[in-house]
Motif scaffolding. Structure first.
Motif, PDB file in Angstrom:
ATOM      1  N   GLY A  10       0.761  -1.143   0.225  1.00 16.64           N
ATOM      2  CA  GLY A  10       0.135  -0.019  -0.316  1.00 16.64           C
ATOM      3  C   GLY A  10       0.960   1.088  -0.124  1.00 16.64           C
ATOM      4  O   GLY A  10       2.524   1.099  -0.374  1.00 16.64           O
ATOM      5  N   LEU A  11       0.497   2.573   0.233  1.00 19.28           N
ATOM      6  CA  LEU A  11       1.003   3.724   0.318  1.00 19.28           C
ATOM      7  C   LEU A  11       1.285   3.618   1.875  1.00 19.28           C
ATOM      8  O   LEU A  11       0.421   3.717   2.663  1.00 19.28           O
ATOM      9  CB  LEU A  11      -0.267   4.636  -0.183  1.00 19.28           C
ATOM     10  CG  LEU A  11       0.497   6.597   0.059  1.00 19.28           C
ATOM     11  CD1 LEU A  11       1.538   6.181  -1.068  1.00 19.28           C
ATOM     12  CD2 LEU A  11      -0.613   7.333  -0.432  1.00 19.28           C
ATOM     13  N   VAL A  12       2.829   4.166   1.971  1.00 20.88           N
ATOM     14  CA  VAL A  12       2.893   4.663   2.801  1.00 20.88           C
ATOM     15  C   VAL A  12       3.708   6.063   3.253  1.00 20.88           C
ATOM     16  O   VAL A  12       4.779   6.161   2.425  1.00 20.88           O
ATOM     17  CB  VAL A  12       3.642   3.536   4.329  1.00 20.88           C
ATOM     18  CG1 VAL A  12       4.601   3.049   3.744  1.00 20.88           C
ATOM     19  CG2 VAL A  12       4.036   3.773   5.466  1.00 20.88           C
ATOM     20  N   GLN A  13       3.870   6.688   4.355  1.00 20.42           N
ATOM     21  CA  GLN A  13       4.948   7.619   4.226  1.00 20.42           C
ATOM     22  C   GLN A  13       6.098   7.633   5.319  1.00 20.42           C
ATOM     23  O   GLN A  13       5.956   6.208   5.794  1.00 20.42           O
ATOM     24  CB  GLN A  13       4.059   8.984   4.789  1.00 20.42           C
ATOM     25  CG  GLN A  13       2.573   9.573   4.959  1.00 20.42           C
ATOM     26  CD  GLN A  13       2.485  10.873   5.609  1.00 20.42           C
ATOM     27  OE1 GLN A  13       2.724   9.981   7.214  1.00 20.42           O
ATOM     28  NE2 GLN A  13       1.219  11.508   5.069  1.00 20.42           N
ATOM     29  N   PRO A  14       7.124   7.964   4.873  1.00 19.04           N
ATOM     30  CA  PRO A  14       8.382   7.846   5.203  1.00 19.04           C
ATOM     31  C   PRO A  14       8.675   8.017   6.712  1.00 19.04           C
ATOM     32  O   PRO A  14       7.397   8.758   7.478  1.00 19.04           O
ATOM     33  CB  PRO A  14       9.254   9.136   4.558  1.00 19.04           C
ATOM     34  CG  PRO A  14       8.248   9.460   3.230  1.00 19.04           C
ATOM     35  CD  PRO A  14       7.204   9.272   3.739  1.00 19.04           C
ATOM     36  N   GLY A  15       8.696   6.965   7.134  1.00 24.26           N
ATOM     37  CA  GLY A  15       9.032   6.735   8.505  1.00 24.26           C
ATOM     38  C   GLY A  15       8.024   5.412   8.596  1.00 24.26           C
ATOM     39  O   GLY A  15       8.243   5.316   9.973  1.00 24.26           O
TER      40      GLY A  15
END
Length: 117
Positions: A10-15
């Motif tokens: 899926g889509l995940v933010q950095p970190g």
């Protein structure tokens, strides 16, 4: 040979973190080595992490220290926990037996991971 189906991308933010899962159609108990591989546009599929039944672990330098690979023989799954994710983790992730997988391995559909703001 067993069929493998990956999920959890899926889509995940950095970190952020993701847990990828690979479900086999049959027993993986007798498969000594299984691994996760990643493909990005314009590049060959590359090793991310592998695990043996004896517990030997191999990680790509880029994910070492922030990833955990687990082989669950009881329910025929392979998982990859990725933490502190980075944009360079972006790609389609596949699981496969062997290191390296044989030329005639039947690849699953993969699961897409995108690390972005």
């Amino acid at each position: 040979q067993v069929q493998l189906v990956e999920s959890g991308g899926g889509l995940v933010q950095p970190g952020g973190s993701l847990r990828l899962s690979c479900q086999a159609s049959g027993s993986i108990f007798s498969i000594n080595v299984m691994g996760w591989y990643r493909q990005t546009p314009g590049k060959q599929r590359e090793l991310v992490a592998t695990i043996t039944n004896g517990g030997r672990l191999i990680f790509a330098d880029s994910v070492r220290g922030r990833s955990i690979i687990t082989k669950h023989n009881r329910n025929n799954t392979l998982s990859l926990q990725m933490n502190d994710m980075r944009p360079e983790d972006t790609g389609v992730y596949y699981c496969a037996p062997g290191d390296p997988p044989s030329a005639d391995v039947s690849w699953g559909p993969g699961t897409r991971v995108t690390v972005s703001e």
